[in-house]
Design an enzyme around this catalytic site. Structure first.
Site, PDB file in Angstrom:
ATOM      1  N   GLN A 117      38.351  55.047  42.515  1.00 58.47           N
ATOM      2  CA  GLN A 117      38.421  55.175  41.062  1.00 58.47           C
ATOM      3  C   GLN A 117      37.453  56.236  40.553  1.00 58.47           C
ATOM      4  O   GLN A 117      36.568  56.687  41.284  1.00 58.47           O
ATOM      5  CB  GLN A 117      38.091  53.830  40.406  1.00 58.47           C
ATOM      6  CG  GLN A 117      36.763  53.245  40.848  1.00 58.47           C
ATOM      7  CD  GLN A 117      36.681  51.726  40.735  1.00 58.47           C
ATOM      8  OE1 GLN A 117      37.436  51.119  39.997  1.00 58.47           O
ATOM      9  NE2 GLN A 117      35.754  51.113  41.456  1.00 58.47           N
ATOM     10  N   GLN A 148      27.942  38.584  31.872  1.00 57.54           N
ATOM     11  CA  GLN A 148      27.395  38.166  33.177  1.00 57.54           C
ATOM     12  C   GLN A 148      26.892  36.724  33.130  1.00 57.54           C
ATOM     13  O   GLN A 148      27.077  35.970  34.066  1.00 57.54           O
ATOM     14  CB  GLN A 148      26.223  39.044  33.645  1.00 57.54           C
ATOM     15  CG  GLN A 148      26.241  40.472  33.191  1.00 57.54           C
ATOM     16  CD  GLN A 148      27.059  41.388  34.062  1.00 57.54           C
ATOM     17  OE1 GLN A 148      27.750  40.934  34.979  1.00 57.54           O
ATOM     18  NE2 GLN A 148      26.981  42.659  33.778  1.00 57.54           N
ATOM     19  N   ASP A 172      28.047  45.945  40.214  1.00 62.43           N
ATOM     20  CA  ASP A 172      26.882  46.344  39.420  1.00 62.43           C
ATOM     21  C   ASP A 172      25.688  45.419  39.639  1.00 62.43           C
ATOM     22  O   ASP A 172      24.560  45.757  39.318  1.00 62.43           O
ATOM     23  CB  ASP A 172      27.256  46.403  37.933  1.00 62.43           C
ATOM     24  CG  ASP A 172      27.932  45.117  37.467  1.00 62.43           C
ATOM     25  OD1 ASP A 172      27.226  44.114  37.295  1.00 62.43           O
ATOM     26  OD2 ASP A 172      29.160  45.104  37.288  1.00 62.43           O
ATOM     27  N   GLU A 192      32.451  43.643  47.520  1.00 63.82           N
ATOM     28  CA  GLU A 192      32.778  44.717  46.556  1.00 63.82           C
ATOM     29  C   GLU A 192      33.454  45.839  47.348  1.00 63.82           C
ATOM     30  O   GLU A 192      32.971  46.257  48.392  1.00 63.82           O
ATOM     31  CB  GLU A 192      31.486  45.202  45.879  1.00 63.82           C
ATOM     32  CG  GLU A 192      31.564  46.549  45.187  1.00 63.82           C
ATOM     33  CD  GLU A 192      32.503  46.586  43.988  1.00 63.82           C
ATOM     34  OE1 GLU A 192      32.344  45.783  43.056  1.00 63.82           O
ATOM     35  OE2 GLU A 192      33.431  47.443  44.000  1.00 63.82           O
ATOM     36  N   ASP A 223      37.586  45.107  51.249  1.00 64.59           N
ATOM     37  CA  ASP A 223      38.664  44.500  50.484  1.00 64.59           C
ATOM     38  C   ASP A 223      38.493  42.972  50.470  1.00 64.59           C
ATOM     39  O   ASP A 223      38.417  42.333  51.522  1.00 64.59           O
ATOM     40  CB  ASP A 223      39.974  44.909  51.167  1.00 64.59           C
ATOM     41  CG  ASP A 223      41.176  44.274  50.519  1.00 64.59           C
ATOM     42  OD1 ASP A 223      41.063  43.878  49.348  1.00 64.59           O
ATOM     43  OD2 ASP A 223      42.215  44.180  51.186  1.00 64.59           O
ATOM     44  N   ALA A 224      38.459  42.401  49.272  1.00 67.41           N
ATOM     45  CA  ALA A 224      38.205  40.960  49.143  1.00 67.41           C
ATOM     46  C   ALA A 224      39.313  40.123  49.782  1.00 67.41           C
ATOM     47  O   ALA A 224      39.058  39.043  50.312  1.00 67.41           O
ATOM     48  CB  ALA A 224      38.063  40.599  47.676  1.00 67.41           C
ATOM     49  N   ASP A 242      34.619  38.759  39.567  1.00 64.41           N
ATOM     50  CA  ASP A 242      34.154  39.671  38.522  1.00 64.41           C
ATOM     51  C   ASP A 242      34.829  41.019  38.751  1.00 64.41           C
ATOM     52  O   ASP A 242      34.217  41.970  39.244  1.00 64.41           O
ATOM     53  CB  ASP A 242      32.627  39.805  38.598  1.00 64.41           C
ATOM     54  CG  ASP A 242      32.109  40.832  37.602  1.00 64.41           C
ATOM     55  OD1 ASP A 242      32.818  41.134  36.636  1.00 64.41           O
ATOM     56  OD2 ASP A 242      30.984  41.339  37.807  1.00 64.41           O
ATOM     57  N   TYR A 310      34.163  45.134  24.897  1.00 64.99           N
ATOM     58  CA  TYR A 310      35.444  44.963  25.581  1.00 64.99           C
ATOM     59  C   TYR A 310      36.550  45.007  24.523  1.00 64.99           C
ATOM     60  O   TYR A 310      36.327  44.590  23.382  1.00 64.99           O
ATOM     61  CB  TYR A 310      35.500  43.636  26.354  1.00 64.99           C
ATOM     62  CG  TYR A 310      34.660  43.614  27.619  1.00 64.99           C
ATOM     63  CD1 TYR A 310      34.238  44.797  28.215  1.00 64.99           C
ATOM     64  CD2 TYR A 310      34.296  42.421  28.217  1.00 64.99           C
ATOM     65  CE1 TYR A 310      33.471  44.786  29.372  1.00 64.99           C
ATOM     66  CE2 TYR A 310      33.533  42.395  29.381  1.00 64.99           C
ATOM     67  CZ  TYR A 310      33.120  43.589  29.947  1.00 64.99           C
ATOM     68  OH  TYR A 310      32.369  43.571  31.088  1.00 64.99           O
TER      69      TYR A 310
HETATM   70  N1  SPD Z   1      38.186  45.194  30.235  1.00 64.50           N
HETATM   71  C1  SPD Z   1      36.988  45.236  31.029  1.00 64.50           C
HETATM   72  C2  SPD Z   1      36.790  44.042  31.887  1.00 64.50           C
HETATM   73  C3  SPD Z   1      35.637  44.261  32.795  1.00 64.50           C
HETATM   74  C4  SPD Z   1      35.288  43.090  33.629  1.00 64.50           C
HETATM   75  N2  SPD Z   1      34.321  43.385  34.660  1.00 64.50           N
HETATM   76  C5  SPD Z   1      33.056  43.795  34.220  1.00 64.50           C
HETATM   77  C6  SPD Z   1      32.074  43.929  35.331  1.00 64.50           C
HETATM   78  C7  SPD Z   1      30.700  43.579  34.893  1.00 64.50           C
HETATM   79  N3  SPD Z   1      29.926  42.991  35.937  1.00 64.50           N
END
Ligand code: SPD
EC number: 2.5.1.22
Length: 378
Positions: A117, A148, A172, A192, A223-224, A242, A310
């Protein structure tokens, strides 16, 4: 890429002669010349970058330009670029068609393409540093804790003494930071897929990446789906997914086989907490997730939180538990206030508490009706 298109079709997306459209959502008429067999209209193999797919920018000239997400000092969540006369041209984002979310950019700090990405970090005028993946805001320094803290403590405070926890995604480190507050936890596995996200967080978001410093954390890059296939059955007390939005690398994470794999990895009475989008924008996606989870888990609930950056300012969570000891998600059995030092461990908590926990399950009438009928019917 074909696989991605099939999955999009399964979730109500369709390729028309003019491109990708979302049934019933009025997103139509973009000049896309890709066809169902993955070929461009001229017969050549079409290669659509995932961020372009998200932005529905699938005409050849837009493919070439759609990666620049900062135009005239503003970042906008639907990808944008300068038009021929210098004007800002916005692409529609299929996750939130017809709207744009913008943040004023002070300085771009990092921009690169990983294997999976596009990764962008910028300093914003009012939300601190911002992490963006494939053109979509993942977190800002100002409001990250709302997400979080909720995604971590809603599940961990719903089970008496969690020991083994898995995080899927979460590169993150913010969710790790929150899990660390629970002294009962012995192992925190994290899987991750994108190492660049971890490296970027360590460099630009030390307040989140601090989560990786906990000696209980075991990092798995990959890959999870594969990781979970190899995990022993019944290993985890809780799994937290997450992920980024379910287009691009996170796509498989909303499909039934993935939920079955998650359920297999959980102990009896084990808990799953999955990021579940916005009740204002993604009712169909939420409905799909709830029905899939209902087929796999014993108990399924929906909760939500406010996160200003968001889309639509909210984000939801699907919480599930496997067959076994009953779980009452709505009333925290393991209240954070009673865990010695948890609320101040390394840094003061800012959002979650037991009242917020209970409140998160209070649903507006339109959603409560929807969720109740899904839970009753499956
Ligand atoms: N639309 C965005 C959704 C993001 C979800 N993941 C965020 C990662 C933060 N640890």
């Amino acid at each position: 890429m074909w696989m991605k298109w099939v999955l999009l079709l399964n979730r109500g997306w369709s390729w028309g002669r003019k491109g990708l459209s979302m049934e019933g959502e009025g997103v139509k008429g973009l000049a896309c010349q890709k066809t169902m067999d993955g070929k461009a209209s001229n017969g050549n193999k079409a290669v659509v970058p995932s961020c372009c797919l998200k932005a529905m920018a699938c005409s050849p000239e837009d493919d070439a330009k759609c990666h620049s997400t900062v135009v005239s000092g503003w970042f906008s969540e639907p990808h944008s670029r300068s038009g021929e006369k210098g004007e800002t041209v916005y692409f529609n984002n299929p996750m939130w068609p017809g709207e744009a979310h913008s943040l004023k950019v002070e300085k771009v700090l990092f921009k690169d393409k990983s294997e999976y990405q596009e990764v962008l970090v910028f300093e914003s005028a009012t939300y601190g540093k911002v992490l963006v993946l494939d053109g979509i805001v993942q977190l800002t320094e100002k409001d990250e804790f709302a997400y979080q803290e909720m995604i971590a403590h809603l599940p961990l405070c719903s089970t008496p003494s969690p020991k083994n926890v898995l995080v899927v995604g979460g590169g993150d480190g913010g969710v790790l930071r929150e899990i660390s507050r629970h002294s009962s936890v012995e192992v925190i596995d994290i899987c991750e897929i994108d190492k660049m996200v971890i490296d970027v967080s360590k460099k630009f978001f030390p307040e989140l990446a601090v989560g990786f410093e906990d000696p209980r954390v075991q990092l798995h890059i990959g890959d999870a789906v594969e990781f979970l296939r190899k995990s022993p059955a019944g290993k985890y007390d809780a799994i937290i997914v997450d992920s980024s939005d379910p287009v691009g690398p996170a796509q498989a994470l909303v499909e039934k086989p993935f939920f079955e794999t998650l359920a297999r990895a959980l102990k009896p009475g084990g808990i799953l907490c999955n990021m579940a989008e916005s009740m204002w924008l993604h009712t169909h996606l939420i409905e799909d997730m709830i029905s899939i989870c209902r087929q796999t888990f014993k108990n399924v609930q929906y909760a939500w939180s406010s996160v200003p950056t968001y889309p639509s300012g909210v984000i939801g969570f699907v919480l599930c538990s496997t067959e076994g000891p009953a779980v009452d998600f709505k009333n925290p059995i393991n209240p954070i206030e009673k865990l010695d030092g948890a609320m101040t461990y390394k840094r003061e908590m800012k959002f979650y508490n037991s009242d917020m926990h209970r409140a998160a399950f209070a649903l507006p009438t339109f959603l409560r009706r929807e969720v109740a009928s899904l839970l009753a019917s499956s």
